[in-house]
Scaffold this motif. Structure first.
Motif, mmCIF file in Angstrom:
data_model
loop_
_atom_site.group_PDB
_atom_site.id
_atom_site.type_symbol
_atom_site.label_atom_id
_atom_site.label_comp_id
_atom_site.label_asym_id
_atom_site.label_seq_id
_atom_site.Cartn_x
_atom_site.Cartn_y
_atom_site.Cartn_z
ATOM 1 N N ALA A 366 27.139 -16.758 -83.553
ATOM 2 C CA ALA A 366 28.311 -16.025 -83.073
ATOM 3 C C ALA A 366 29.601 -16.727 -83.463
ATOM 4 C CB ALA A 366 28.229 -15.871 -81.554
ATOM 5 N N THR A 367 29.531 -18.058 -83.712
ATOM 6 C CA THR A 367 30.746 -18.790 -84.067
ATOM 7 C C THR A 367 31.349 -18.292 -85.376
ATOM 8 O OG1 THR A 367 29.350 -20.485 -85.115
ATOM 9 C CG2 THR A 367 30.093 -20.902 -82.865
ATOM 10 N N ILE A 393 32.006 -9.518 -84.374
ATOM 11 C CA ILE A 393 32.402 -9.294 -85.760
ATOM 12 C C ILE A 393 33.751 -8.597 -85.839
ATOM 13 C CG2 ILE A 393 31.265 -7.047 -86.030
ATOM 14 C CD1 ILE A 393 30.404 -8.015 -88.834
ATOM 15 N N GLY A 394 34.125 -7.932 -84.761
ATOM 16 C CA GLY A 394 35.421 -7.266 -84.724
ATOM 17 C C GLY A 394 36.599 -8.208 -84.797
ATOM 18 N N ASN A 395 36.348 -9.518 -84.651
ATOM 19 C CA ASN A 395 37.422 -10.505 -84.757
ATOM 20 C C ASN A 395 37.818 -10.786 -86.201
ATOM 21 O OD1 ASN A 395 37.707 -11.188 -81.932
ATOM 22 N ND2 ASN A 395 35.718 -12.188 -82.094
ATOM 23 N N LEU A 396 36.959 -10.423 -87.139
ATOM 24 C CA LEU A 396 37.205 -10.758 -88.540
ATOM 25 C C LEU A 396 38.121 -9.710 -89.159
ATOM 26 C CD1 LEU A 396 33.594 -11.855 -89.590
ATOM 27 C CD2 LEU A 396 35.408 -13.203 -88.496
ATOM 28 N N ASN A 410 18.336 -6.121 -86.469
ATOM 29 C CA ASN A 410 17.960 -4.945 -85.688
ATOM 30 C C ASN A 410 19.036 -4.636 -84.656
ATOM 31 O OD1 ASN A 410 17.412 -6.689 -83.359
ATOM 32 N ND2 ASN A 410 15.560 -7.299 -84.462
ATOM 33 N N GLY A 411 18.705 -3.705 -83.769
ATOM 34 C CA GLY A 411 19.663 -3.298 -82.754
ATOM 35 C C GLY A 411 20.614 -2.248 -83.296
ATOM 36 N N THR A 412 21.611 -1.943 -82.519
ATOM 37 C CA THR A 412 22.570 -0.919 -82.915
ATOM 38 C C THR A 412 23.740 -1.539 -83.669
ATOM 39 O OG1 THR A 412 23.713 -1.123 -80.797
ATOM 40 C CG2 THR A 412 21.966 0.541 -80.949
ATOM 41 N N LEU A 413 24.410 -0.728 -84.444
ATOM 42 C CA LEU A 413 25.596 -1.191 -85.146
ATOM 43 C C LEU A 413 26.744 -1.314 -84.143
ATOM 44 C CD1 LEU A 413 25.401 1.013 -88.368
ATOM 45 C CD2 LEU A 413 24.721 -1.371 -88.099
ATOM 46 N N PRO A 414 27.417 -2.463 -84.119
ATOM 47 C CA PRO A 414 28.469 -2.661 -83.111
ATOM 48 C C PRO A 414 29.667 -1.745 -83.354
ATOM 49 C CG PRO A 414 28.435 -4.477 -84.673
ATOM 50 C CD PRO A 414 27.229 -3.650 -84.969
ATOM 51 N N PRO A 415 30.185 -1.112 -82.314
ATOM 52 C CA PRO A 415 31.375 -0.271 -82.461
ATOM 53 C C PRO A 415 32.589 -1.027 -82.983
ATOM 54 C CG PRO A 415 30.286 0.145 -80.368
ATOM 55 C CD PRO A 415 29.624 -1.061 -80.961
ATOM 56 N N SER A 416 32.599 -2.363 -82.791
ATOM 57 C CA SER A 416 33.759 -3.145 -83.233
ATOM 58 C C SER A 416 33.922 -3.126 -84.745
ATOM 59 C CB SER A 416 33.631 -4.592 -82.758
ATOM 60 O OG SER A 416 32.441 -5.181 -83.248
#
Length: 770
Positions: A366-367, A393-396, A410-416
């Motif tokens: 996460a860093t 990832i929305g911070n980038l 896996n998992g869902t694609l983040p809305p960010s």
């Protein structure tokens, strides 16, 4: 340091003097060259003439001034430091040359010559003022001098001090040391009275690299646990306060040896080039580990480190955390293992991170998403990554390229993702992402709330308006394709194939006027084609195959004048094949197979003499009627598949002789009738001819023996009579590996002594056509 990966072996475990006493080591060979074969003689030129500035001008060709006031400035501290710097650089480059098989490089111009090292191939330098206040070499150490003497030299039978013998591939010394008069005799007989000075300078230079045991010397820098530093990291030559006359020197700032056949291991001595800003060793044959000292000692200045496409291995080098000024890190296409360390987040100046095609595994720390806020390119494909894509990832905000394809995410694609408004490329294909496409990707001028978005600060989401490429194929995504997909006005490529998208193709897709490639195949789409789709006049590839699309193919398809590949196969299209396909003169691949047209082939679609068709597949498409004579215009066609159309009738047109590039012709399981035309023998490139289970009759033409590239012929279950021509049998000794005919049973219809399978009596034939 147990974790010190030196690239040339663990020096600390080799005992005292190993590097400089082993005559086969790159270190020994490099020092040998510097002492006896280097024709530049930096110190000799300086101290003989005594004119410091004139010395520098001569070395760097700044002017032709040859004034000599006769003074001797050999004791000038700045001047000595200049020489030490240059000796150090020449030594390190020599070790680099020997360690990486320099004699095998594609380009090695200048190396180990008397030319300025800054002119050697792949080396870039800067000219800077020098002061002993910032000189990076240590004071002369008498203990180290003695160690150096013992390790690399011995007295010969004449009492002269010489280097120990080395392999035959090392150059013969160009000079002889004489300790009695401190002179050096060169090959041309010139004597310089400065050997003691030279020996001391080189000793100083080696002391700056090695400790008393000839281990790579550690820096005096104090690094904190997070990879930062207290005080000065690295040392620089640029002076802020000069002592004595202003002296200039050239320092190495870049090494670029891209695709140059470097082989061997990276020598740790490179860490002594502590003003290095760019190191590019990509696309070579370098193996082993990256020396830890490179990351520690080059921390202050290094901005780019690129070893892409080599054979480097070992655990992912965590010590990269020290390179806090690094802007580009390229470790991709190697054999690094382990996981990506969270301390990689320390590289706060990083703009480009390439880690693809390694054996990493684990999750993405996460860093990386919370700390690397300057990142513009993140490329970690094909690296066995697992876990979910962190919403941080929305911070980038500066990210332009996000490539994480061919992993196990896996998992869902983040809305960010919708917050990354500078994104141009998103490639997340071949993972296991599920759920729907976030609305934020295509949103425009909406605000998120805590209930709908992980950022609960009422963040404004305008969608990925700069997005050019979106690759999400081969995941487990579901739901509908967002109806406002048309907001992505800069989109050039959209790959959503091999997912589980349902319902319709949104009409807004017609707004993507820059779209060149559209893959929606292998989904669960079940609607008619929207007419807006055919407004995409830049579209070159359209793949909608393997869905449940219905209705007719609209005549508007003729508007796709840039199309090269059109695949509508395996759907439920019906009705007439549109004549407007003839307008698509750039079309090379036409695939309409596995549909239910119940109509003939319009002769017009082959009528254009400038057509570019290379592949036509209309197999199992309920085609009726006959093969049109306009197939004569298919002069570029290589593959023609018309099989499994039970109502395709008529003869094989003689115009087939014009199809000189044909390699495969499949007409099996049709009602093609008449004789096999002799013109078939003109198709010299034909490799596979599948004619089984038709109504062909008569004799097999002798011209078929002209097909010298033929590999497989199926003539079984027809009405041929007579014998298979000898000319065809002769091909069995060439490329023909499979020949089937109705030559089996008690009442054979045709004689074939060379067939690999004779049908009627052989059940294999039945298996083949069921």
């Amino acid at each position: 340091n147990d974790n010190d990966n030196t690239g040339g072996g663990d020096i600390s475990s080799n005992g005292k003097g190993m590097l400089l006493s082993d005559t086969s080591s790159p270190q020994y060979r490099g020092l040998y060259w510097l002492l006896y074969s280097d024709e530049m003689h930096l110190d000799l030129l300086l101290c003989k003439k005594g004119d410091i500035n004139n010395y520098h001008n001569k070395i760097n060709d700044n002017d032709n001034d040859d004034n000599d006031d006769g003074s001797n400035n050999c004791d000038n501290k700045n001047a000595v430091a200049v020489i030490e710097t240059r000796l150090l650089q020449r030594y390190v480059l020599a070790v680099f040359y020997y360690a990486l098989n320099g004699d095998q490089w594609i380009e090695n111009n200048g190396f180990l010559s008397g030319d300025d090292e800054c002119t050697w191939y792949g080396v870039t330098c800067l000219t800077m003022p020098h002061s002993d206040a910032y000189q990076h070499v240590s004071k002369i150490d008498e203990t180290a001098t003695a160690t150096l003497d013992d390790n690399i030299a011995s007295d010969d039978e004449f009492g002269q001090r010489r280097l120990k013998e080395v392999g035959s591939d090392v150059a013969t010394p160009t000079s002889t040391m004489d300790s009695s008069n401190n002179s050096i005799q060169t090959r041309n007989g010139t004597t310089f009275l400065l050997q003691e000075q030279k020996h001391n300078l080189i000793t100083t230079m080696t002391t700056s690299i090695y400790d008393d045991n000839n281990n790579i010397r550690s820096s005096n820098n104090n690094y904190d646990s997070n990879g930062g530093n207290e005080g000065e990291v690295g040392k620089e030559i640029m002076a802020t306060e000069l002592i004595g006359p202003t002296i200039y020197t050239t320092i190495i700032v870049a090494l670029n040896f891209t695709n140059n056949k470097l082989g061997g291991t990276i020598p740790p001595e490179l860490s002594s080039l502590n003003n290095l800003q760019f190191m590019t060793l990509m696309s070579n044959d370098i193996h082993g580990k990256i020396p830890t000292k490179i990351f520690m000692e080059l921390a202050r200045h290094l901005r780019e480190f690129n070893v892409y496409d080599n054979f480097l291995s070992g655990i992912f080098p965590e010590d990269v955390k020290y390179l806090t000024n690094l802007e580009t890190l390229e470790l991709d296409n190697n054999f690094f293992s382990g996981t990506i360390p969270s301390t990689l987040g320390n590289l706060s100046n990083l703009k480009s991170l390439y880690l693809s095609q390694n054996h990493l595994g684990g999750t993405i720390p996460a860093t990386l998403f919370h700390s690397l806020t300057k990142l513009e390119t993140l490329l970690i494909k094909d690296s066995y990554l697992q876990g979910t894509l962190d919403d941080g990832i929305g911070n980038l905000k500066r990210l332009k390229q996000l490539v994480l394809s061919r992993n196990q995410l896996n998992g869902t694609l983040p809305p960010s993702l919708g917050l990354l408004t500078d994104l141009e490329i998103v490639a997340l294909q071949e993972n296991d992402f599920n759920g729907t496409l976030p609305a934020s990707i295509t949103a425009t001028n909406i605000r998120t709330s805590a209930s709908s978005h992980p950022f609960n600060n009422n963040s404004k989401v305008v969608g990925l308006k700069k997005l050019r490429i979106l690759k999400l194929y081969n995941n487990s995504l579901s739901g509908t394709i967002p109806r406002n997909i048309g907001h992505l006005l800069n989109l050039e490529r959209l790959d959503l194939d091999f997912n589980s998208f349902t319902s319709t193709i949104p009409s807004s897709i017609g707004k993507l006027t820059n779209l060149e490639i559209l893959y929606l195949s292998d989904n669960l789409l079940d609607s008619k084609l929207p007419l807006e789709l055919f407004d995409l006049n830049k579209l070159e590839v359209l793949r909608l195959n393997n869905n449940n699309l219905t209705g007719v193919i609209p005549n508007q398809i003729g508007k796709l004048t840039s199309i090269v590949t059109l695949d509508l196969g395996n759907n439920r299209f019906q009705g007439k094949i549109p004549k407007t396909l003839s307008h698509l003169i750039k079309l090379e691949f036409l695939i309409l197979s596995d549909n239910n047209f119940q109509s003939p082939i319009p002769p017009e679609i082959f009528a254009h003499e400038e057509n570019s068709l290379r592949v036509i597949s209309l197999r199992n498409a309920s085609i009726t009627g006959t093969l049109p004579s306009t197939i004569a215009n298919l002069i570029h066609l290589s593959y023609f598949y018309m099989d499994r159309n039970a109502n395709l009738t008529g003869r094989i047109p003689k115009e087939i002789k014009q199809m000189g590039n044909l390699e495969e012709l499949f007409l099996y399981r049709t009602k093609i009738t008449g004789a096999l035309p002799s013109e078939i023998g003109t198709l010299s490139k034909l490799k596979r001819l599948y004619l089984f289970d038709t109504k062909l009759e008569g004799s097999i033409p002798d011209s078929i023996g002209n097909l010298l590239n033929m590999e497989i012929i199926y003539l079984n279950y027809n009405y041929f009579k007579g014998s298979v021509p000898d000319s065809l049998c002769a091909l069995r000794s060439r490329s023909l590996v499979d020949l089937w005919a109705d030559c089996g049973g008690e009442e054979t219809e045709i004689k074939c002594p060379c067939c690999t399978v004779c049908c009627e009596a052989n059940s294999v034939c039945l298996d083949h056509i069921t």
